[in-house]
Enzyme design. Structure first.
Site, PDB file in Angstrom:
ATOM      1  CG  HIS A 116      -2.010   0.986   1.173  1.00  0.00           C
ATOM      2  ND1 HIS A 116      -1.956   2.174   1.868  1.00  0.00           N
ATOM      3  CD2 HIS A 116      -3.194   0.990   0.513  1.00  0.00           C
ATOM      4  CE1 HIS A 116      -3.071   2.859   1.647  1.00  0.00           C
ATOM      5  NE2 HIS A 116      -3.838   2.163   0.837  1.00  0.00           N
ATOM      6  CB  SER A 140      -6.974  -0.283  -3.981  1.00  0.00           C
ATOM      7  OG  SER A 140      -8.155   0.145  -4.617  1.00  0.00           O
ATOM      8  CG  ASP A 174      -4.266  11.571  -4.355  1.00  0.00           C
ATOM      9  OD1 ASP A 174      -4.953  10.664  -4.863  1.00  0.00           O
ATOM     10  OD2 ASP A 174      -3.365  11.373  -3.523  1.00  0.00           O
ATOM     11  CG  MET A 175      -9.310  11.537  -8.768  1.00  0.00           C
ATOM     12  SD  MET A 175     -10.628  11.863  -9.980  1.00  0.00           S
ATOM     13  CE  MET A 175     -11.441  10.250 -10.046  1.00  0.00           C
ATOM     14  CE  LYS A 224     -19.939  11.402 -17.773  1.00  0.00           C
ATOM     15  NZ  LYS A 224     -20.227  12.853 -17.614  1.00  0.00           N
ATOM     16  N   GLY A 306      -5.584  21.189  -4.825  1.00  0.00           N
ATOM     17  CA  GLY A 306      -4.491  21.141  -3.868  1.00  0.00           C
ATOM     18  C   GLY A 306      -4.368  22.391  -3.012  1.00  0.00           C
TER      19      GLY A 306
END
Length: 349
Positions: A116, A140, A174-175, A224, A306
């Site tokens: 991870h 993941s 970051d998503m 999507k 950000g």
């Protein structure tokens, strides 16, 4: 309770080292986790330490990995992580990618057999600090229903990108490809709070607000998000010859085994695609123009990706980082872990 950045980093470093991680690697891992905490990404911060410590102690994270950098072309490479610390492997592979991009203009790197890796925006930001643009994505374990399906197949499969600007500001996006990351639900669970009914479903596919009743997560924007998580799985799994889809290893099933996950990193030098000074100037201009855009009703400002994280960091620098009492008690204890993650389901239950 609020504590300073240095205090939190020391507590995490000591706990990971006591679990068996090399002191230098423990310190680097702690730095990545604190980076998340101070920016408000609590789901990828201190809440994860006990899990990492248990996996380290049980051998599921290799304490002495044999990292290998294999260049497969003038602008491509494979980084073998040997199931070592995902944070250390990601930092090292990103450093190598940055070197390659500065030399060749572009670096396309696959990281194989990694554990991870936390907030992957950390790694794209590394590249942006060097004046480069970067894209990162990783696998993941299955916990998300595909669009139109009832059984989980993909993971939250995050995507991140960063870009530098002329004035030092950095875009960091970051998503997760789900409406929300499981770590966010884990954070809500630790705090005893409810979740929005758009984040997850129960075993019947019905929306839930109780984080204890979550059976599967939902892809962002339906089909999507489903397509994006497939893209991530292809680039960071199938492309690298690793397990994919429902075959991706469980985070909790057996903590004595390595995860063998994949991560994909693309780093580019803007100078190879045009005038770099103009590029940096235009990034700065776009950020300022966004800030100056008229906000919608109920919003105080339009922020660039950000920016709010940096604001939260500035507050943390002044006031300290808020850590849940239960987590802080664990970090301060003499215990390495409480043996509560091994052989659990995908939601640590």
């Amino acid at each position: 309770m609020k504590i300073t950045r240095d205090e939190l980093k020391d507590l995490i470093t000591n706990k990971l080292h006591k679990a068996g991680l090399d002191k230098k690697d423990a310190e680097l891992t702690a730095e990545c986790l604190v980076w998340s905490e101070e920016r408000g990404y609590h789901s990828h911060g201190a809440v994860r330490v006990e899990y990492y410590s248990e996996r380290i102690a049980k051998g599921g994270i290799n304490n002495k990995p044999n990292f290998e950098w294999k260049e497969t072309g003038p602008a491509s490479a494979i980084f073998e992580a040997d199931n070592g610390s995902g944070f250390v492997a990601s930092v090292e592979s990103t450093k190598k990618a940055i070197e390659m991009a500065k030399k060749s203009g572009i670096a396309v790197v696959g990281v194989r057999n990694v554990s991870h890796t936390g907030s992957i925006g950390y790694y794209t930001e590394m590249a942006a600090k060097e004046g480069l643009v970067a894209l990162c994505m990783c696998q993941s374990d299955p916990m998300v229903v595909p669009y139109g399906g009832a059984d989980p197949y993909y993971g939250t499969n995050p995507i991140a990108f960063s870009a530098p600007s002329k004035d030092g500001r950095i875009i960091v996006f970051d998503m997760a490809t789900t409406v929300q990351a499981w770590g966010k639900i884990l954070d809500k669970k630790a705090k005893g709070e409810k979740i929005p009914d758009t984040w997850a479903v129960d075993e019947n596919g019905d929306p839930v607000t109780d984080p204890n009743k979550v059976n599967s997560l939902l892809p962002i924007a339906g089909p999507k998000g489903y397509g994006l998580m497939m893209m991530v799985d292809i680039f960071s799994g199938i492309l690298l010859g690793l397990p994919f889809g429902a075959g991706v290893s469980s985070m909790y099933k057996d903590l004595s085994k390595g995860r063998e996950l994949g991560q994909f990193l693309l780093v580019m030098d803007p100078a190879k695609f045009g005038d770099k000074d103009a590029f940096l100037e235009n990034i700065s201009k776009s950020m300022t123009e966004l800030n100056n855009s008229k906000p919608a009703t109920g919003y105080d400002k339009v922020y660039y990706p950000g920016e709010r994280a940096i604001i939260r960091k500035e507050v943390s620098d002044r006031e300290g980082i808020e850590v849940v009492d239960e987590i802080l008690d664990y970090l301060k204890s003499e215990d390495v872990h409480y043996n509560r993650y091994d052989n659990k389901n995908r939601f640590a239950e």
